[in-house]
Design an enzyme around this catalytic site. Structure first.
Site, PDB file in Angstrom:
ATOM      1  N   ASP A  94       0.838  -1.206   0.000  1.00  0.00           N
ATOM      2  CA  ASP A  94       0.000   0.000   0.000  1.00  0.00           C
ATOM      3  C   ASP A  94       0.871   1.253   0.000  1.00  0.00           C
ATOM      4  OD1 ASP A  94      -2.926   1.106   0.774  1.00  0.00           O
ATOM      5  OD2 ASP A  94      -1.408   2.263   1.845  1.00  0.00           O
ATOM      6  N   TYR A 148       3.364   9.554  -0.560  1.00  0.00           N
ATOM      7  CA  TYR A 148       4.449   8.929   0.214  1.00  0.00           C
ATOM      8  C   TYR A 148       5.815   9.095  -0.465  1.00  0.00           C
ATOM      9  CZ  TYR A 148       0.456   6.442   2.362  1.00  0.00           C
ATOM     10  OH  TYR A 148      -0.730   6.114   2.959  1.00  0.00           O
ATOM     11  N   LYS A 154      -2.702   5.919  -4.429  1.00  0.00           N
ATOM     12  CA  LYS A 154      -3.832   6.824  -4.135  1.00  0.00           C
ATOM     13  C   LYS A 154      -3.621   8.172  -4.802  1.00  0.00           C
ATOM     14  CE  LYS A 154      -3.629   4.721   0.465  1.00  0.00           C
ATOM     15  NZ  LYS A 154      -2.217   4.578   0.818  1.00  0.00           N
ATOM     16  N   HIS A 208      -7.604   9.441  -1.863  1.00  0.00           N
ATOM     17  CA  HIS A 208      -6.906   9.436  -0.570  1.00  0.00           C
ATOM     18  C   HIS A 208      -7.735  10.042   0.561  1.00  0.00           C
ATOM     19  CE1 HIS A 208      -2.478   9.220   0.942  1.00  0.00           C
ATOM     20  NE2 HIS A 208      -3.314   8.984   1.934  1.00  0.00           N
TER      21      HIS A 208
HETATM   22  P1  NAD Z   1       0.828   1.350  11.945  1.00  0.00           P
HETATM   23  O1  NAD Z   1      -0.285   1.225  12.911  1.00  0.00           O
HETATM   24  O2  NAD Z   1       1.008   0.340  10.898  1.00  0.00           O
HETATM   25  O3  NAD Z   1       2.126   1.511  12.820  1.00  0.00           O
HETATM   26  C1  NAD Z   1       3.411   1.477  12.291  1.00  0.00           C
HETATM   27  C2  NAD Z   1       4.402   1.708  13.406  1.00  0.00           C
HETATM   28  O4  NAD Z   1       4.129   0.832  14.484  1.00  0.00           O
HETATM   29  C3  NAD Z   1       5.815   1.394  12.946  1.00  0.00           C
HETATM   30  O5  NAD Z   1       6.441   2.535  12.409  1.00  0.00           O
HETATM   31  C4  NAD Z   1       6.477   0.932  14.234  1.00  0.00           C
HETATM   32  O6  NAD Z   1       6.916   2.046  14.948  1.00  0.00           O
HETATM   33  C5  NAD Z   1       5.335   0.280  14.978  1.00  0.00           C
HETATM   34  N1  NAD Z   1       5.291  -1.187  14.805  1.00  0.00           N
HETATM   35  C6  NAD Z   1       4.997  -1.902  13.678  1.00  0.00           C
HETATM   36  N2  NAD Z   1       5.010  -3.213  13.924  1.00  0.00           N
HETATM   37  C7  NAD Z   1       5.322  -3.354  15.232  1.00  0.00           C
HETATM   38  C8  NAD Z   1       5.487  -4.469  16.077  1.00  0.00           C
HETATM   39  N3  NAD Z   1       5.329  -5.714  15.646  1.00  0.00           N
HETATM   40  N4  NAD Z   1       5.818  -4.239  17.375  1.00  0.00           N
HETATM   41  C9  NAD Z   1       5.979  -2.994  17.851  1.00  0.00           C
HETATM   42  N5  NAD Z   1       5.819  -1.886  17.096  1.00  0.00           N
HETATM   43  C10 NAD Z   1       5.496  -2.063  15.794  1.00  0.00           C
HETATM   44  O7  NAD Z   1       0.695   2.835  11.312  1.00  0.00           O
HETATM   45  P2  NAD Z   1       0.798   3.534   9.904  1.00  0.00           P
HETATM   46  O8  NAD Z   1       2.115   3.407   9.295  1.00  0.00           O
HETATM   47  O9  NAD Z   1       0.243   4.889  10.120  1.00  0.00           O
HETATM   48  O10 NAD Z   1      -0.295   2.765   9.010  1.00  0.00           O
HETATM   49  C11 NAD Z   1       0.016   1.677   8.191  1.00  0.00           C
HETATM   50  C12 NAD Z   1      -0.158   2.018   6.732  1.00  0.00           C
HETATM   51  O11 NAD Z   1      -1.453   2.548   6.478  1.00  0.00           O
HETATM   52  C13 NAD Z   1       0.767   3.135   6.211  1.00  0.00           C
HETATM   53  O12 NAD Z   1       2.092   2.705   6.028  1.00  0.00           O
HETATM   54  C14 NAD Z   1       0.070   3.523   4.956  1.00  0.00           C
HETATM   55  O13 NAD Z   1       0.324   2.581   3.921  1.00  0.00           O
HETATM   56  C15 NAD Z   1      -1.404   3.446   5.379  1.00  0.00           C
HETATM   57  N6  NAD Z   1      -1.936   4.778   5.789  1.00  0.00           N
HETATM   58  C16 NAD Z   1      -2.941   5.302   5.053  1.00  0.00           C
HETATM   59  C17 NAD Z   1      -3.479   6.526   5.393  1.00  0.00           C
HETATM   60  C18 NAD Z   1      -4.589   7.075   4.574  1.00  0.00           C
HETATM   61  O14 NAD Z   1      -4.932   8.246   4.750  1.00  0.00           O
HETATM   62  N7  NAD Z   1      -5.177   6.308   3.697  1.00  0.00           N
HETATM   63  C19 NAD Z   1      -2.987   7.234   6.496  1.00  0.00           C
HETATM   64  C20 NAD Z   1      -1.949   6.687   7.242  1.00  0.00           C
HETATM   65  C21 NAD Z   1      -1.449   5.441   6.884  1.00  0.00           C
END
Ligand code: NAD
Length: 275
Positions: free
Chosen positions: A48, A53, A78, A111
């Site tokens: 994704d 990004y 997106k 998005h």
């Molecule tokens: P997430 O909830 O996936 O958290 C990621 C963070 O959590 C990592 O950077 C790390 O610090 C921690 N983490 C990950 N795995 C872990 C584990 N096993 N143990 C401990 N800590 C851990 O948050 P995110 O990155 O905001 O969301 C995931 C994805 O969603 C993004 O990469 C993106 O692709 C998407 N996203 C979309 C939108 C949108 O507006 N559509 C907005 C934000 C994110």
């Protein structure tokens, strides 16, 4: 036994992996190359990204380098807010495709629901879908009222709505609305960016299964039929986040996690976006 290769069927018949990798804030260059290489090796097939990004080129480069047949991969990108509108979305799509180096996309998302624009943006996505440039089209950050408006003015229904969703923001009403309309829910920040991983209830449940709290949360998404796209650049965490197919939460445990909801957003409220 379910595996990381399990798929969910979208309402247009296209299959999407039940778990994916999000790459927001994964840096263009060696970080995206290494992260995707590791993720694909573990078995992730859904990536994704978004034009916002700034790593679409890296995503394309890394998937080509993997040698995995294109049809086994599921790539999402997106259209960014500044590009919304009919012609500008079509143009943004071409730019994304050029950067990704793909000849078709699996899923293209709006998005954010930019007020006064998203219906026109959607018309462009419908055109791309009809032309076969993209296998499925969907939205992101749409609340029920945005979806109602879209459904009134569209010919194609979105296949997914990707929204902030985790145990502190369980979005039950939105999930129910989406289910009623055959729209799959995809969770962004499924781990609330790691903010809640030492919560005692989650810890207790994790201990019951000899799993981490992150795995428990991702399993909760899976059992709720929510497609989660956790992000990590750390190989051990990529592996940990994918290792959720060998245990099952009980109904009581699911309810304990449901009870943690506080309607708490960490990201923007889609009704008040200024970006
Ligand atoms: P997430 O909830 O996936 O958290 C990621 C963070 O959590 C990592 O950077 C790390 O610090 C921690 N983490 C990950 N795995 C872990 C584990 N096993 N143990 C401990 N800590 C851990 O948050 P995110 O990155 O905001 O969301 C995931 C994805 O969603 C993004 O990469 C993106 O692709 C998407 N996203 C979309 C939108 C949108 O507006 N559509 C907005 C934000 C994110």
């Amino acid at each position: 036994m379910a595996t990381i290769f399990d798929k969910v069927v979208l309402h247009n018949g296209v299959e999407i992996p039940a778990l994916g990798l999000g790459v927001y804030k994964v840096e263009e260059g060696s970080q995206i190359d290494e992260t995707i290489k590791n993720a694909l090796h573990i078995g992730y097939r859904l990536i994704d990204t978004a034009s916002f990004y700034m790593n679409e080129e890296g995503v394309g480069r890394a998937i080509r380098a993997s040698g995995i047949p294109r049809e086994e991969l599921f790539i999402t990108t997106k259209v960014w807010n500044a590009d919304q509108g009919y012609e500008s979305t079509l143009k943004a799509f071409e730019t994304s495709m050029e950067k990704l180096g793909l000849d078709y996309l699996d899923l293209y998302l709006v998005h954010w629901p930019v007020k006064g624009k998203y219906i026109e943006t959607w018309r462009a996505l419908e055109k791309l879908y009809r032309e076969g440039r993209v296998r499925a089209i969907g939205v992101s950050n749409f609340k029920i009222h945005h979806l109602e408006e879209l459904l009134l003015h569209s010919e194609e229904k979105p296949v997914v709505n990707q929204v902030e969703l985790h145990p502190l923001l369980s979005q039950e009403d939105l999930r129910e609305f989406c289910q009623l309309h055959g729209i799959k829910v995809e969770a962004w920040s499924p781990l609330s960016r790691g903010r809640f991983l030492d919560e005692p209830t989650l810890k207790k449940i994790a201990d019951n299964h000899n799993k981490s709290t992150a795995q428990v949360i991702l399993r909760w998404h899976l059992q709720n039929q929510i497609i989660a796209i956790p992000k990590s650049v750390t190989p051990s965490r990529l592996k940990e986040n994918a290792d959720i197919f060998d245990f099952e939460l009980t109904q009581t445990e699911m309810e304990m996690i449901n009870a943690l909801n506080q309607n708490q957003r960490f990201g923007a409220d889609p009704d008040h976006i200024d970006f």
